[in-house]
Scaffold this motif. Structure first.
Motif, mmCIF file in Angstrom:
data_model
loop_
_atom_site.group_PDB
_atom_site.id
_atom_site.type_symbol
_atom_site.label_atom_id
_atom_site.label_comp_id
_atom_site.label_asym_id
_atom_site.label_seq_id
_atom_site.Cartn_x
_atom_site.Cartn_y
_atom_site.Cartn_z
ATOM 1 N N VAL A 5 40.245 24.584 -28.230
ATOM 2 C CA VAL A 5 40.059 24.077 -26.879
ATOM 3 C C VAL A 5 40.624 22.664 -26.908
ATOM 4 O O VAL A 5 40.259 21.881 -27.795
ATOM 5 C CB VAL A 5 38.563 24.035 -26.470
ATOM 6 N N LEU A 17 41.201 28.890 -24.238
ATOM 7 C CA LEU A 17 41.529 28.720 -25.647
ATOM 8 C C LEU A 17 43.022 28.841 -25.874
ATOM 9 O O LEU A 17 43.699 29.629 -25.208
ATOM 10 C CB LEU A 17 40.846 29.801 -26.488
ATOM 11 N N ASN A 42 31.004 31.867 -25.588
ATOM 12 C CA ASN A 42 30.981 30.568 -24.925
ATOM 13 C C ASN A 42 29.576 30.366 -24.379
ATOM 14 O O ASN A 42 29.252 30.845 -23.291
ATOM 15 C CB ASN A 42 32.015 30.517 -23.804
ATOM 16 N N VAL A 58 36.107 27.918 -20.515
ATOM 17 C CA VAL A 58 37.065 27.293 -21.424
ATOM 18 C C VAL A 58 38.333 28.151 -21.477
ATOM 19 O O VAL A 58 38.284 29.358 -21.265
ATOM 20 C CB VAL A 58 36.517 27.103 -22.856
#
Length: 189
Positions: free
Chosen positions: A128, A52, A44, A50
């Motif tokens: 995402v 996932l 990332n 994030v």
């Protein structure tokens, strides 16, 4: 966000960049009834964390579990990708967090218990919400030989299940550790 298949035993650092070209790895070979790990590294490079959604396709009947490999520290102060906490399920997929600016490894345990012998063209999907998914190929070859239900090799280690309140083990959590170790093939504490 970049992802590539990796050898689960290769050394990794929290800031490893995505390779320009990922090394070609052989098929994941599994005996009927065996469970084997496969790994995917995710980088990332953004400034935001994030989460996932990780799924796997192409295994029609094979069972999959996942772990978000956690960074731990050795007594020498070296960060190692070593702890394997189970990833929470979200329906048919798993939820994996990848902190901003870091590389995270994901372990997938592929069970061939429900798979037919031969080659399966599986793929790992990393999504995402609101973005296009990244797909990583995971060819799985199921060998038409049955994995023994009980092995001749006994596996053990320093698990401290015979003591109270040692290295974080307590009477309240020792049965969970024993179940985890048993599930991973440990039969000689």
């Amino acid at each position: 966000l970049a992802a590539w298949r990796a050898n689960p035993w290769d050394f990794l650092t929290p800031v490893d960049p995505a390779p320009a070209a990922a090394a070609a790895l052989p098929d994941l070979s599994v005996l009927r009834g065996e469970t084997r790990p496969a790994a995917v590294n995710v980088r990332n490079a953004s400034g935001a964390d994030v989460v996932l959604q990780v799924g796997i396709s192409g295994l029609g009947g094979g069972a999959v579990t996942a772990a978000e490999v956690a960074w731990t520290e050795t007594k020498e102060g070296v960060a190692v990708a070593a702890a394997l906490p189970d990833a929470p399920r979200a329906g048919e997929s798993f939820r994996i967090s990848v902190p901003a600016g870091m590389t995270r490894q994901i372990w997938l345990w592929i069970s061939a218990a429900g798979l037919s012998p031969g080659r399966h063209q599986a793929a790992i999907s990393l999504r995402v919400p609101g973005r296009e998914a990244i797909e990583v190929a995971l060819p799985v070859r199921v060998i038409d030989v049955a994995f023994p239900t009980s092995t001749r090799l006994h596996v053990g280690g320093w698990d401290y299940t015979n003591t109270d309140n040692f290295y974080g083990l307590t009477p309240q959590n020792v049965t969970k550790l024993v179940a985890y170790l048993t599930n991973r093939g440990v039969d000689s504490p």
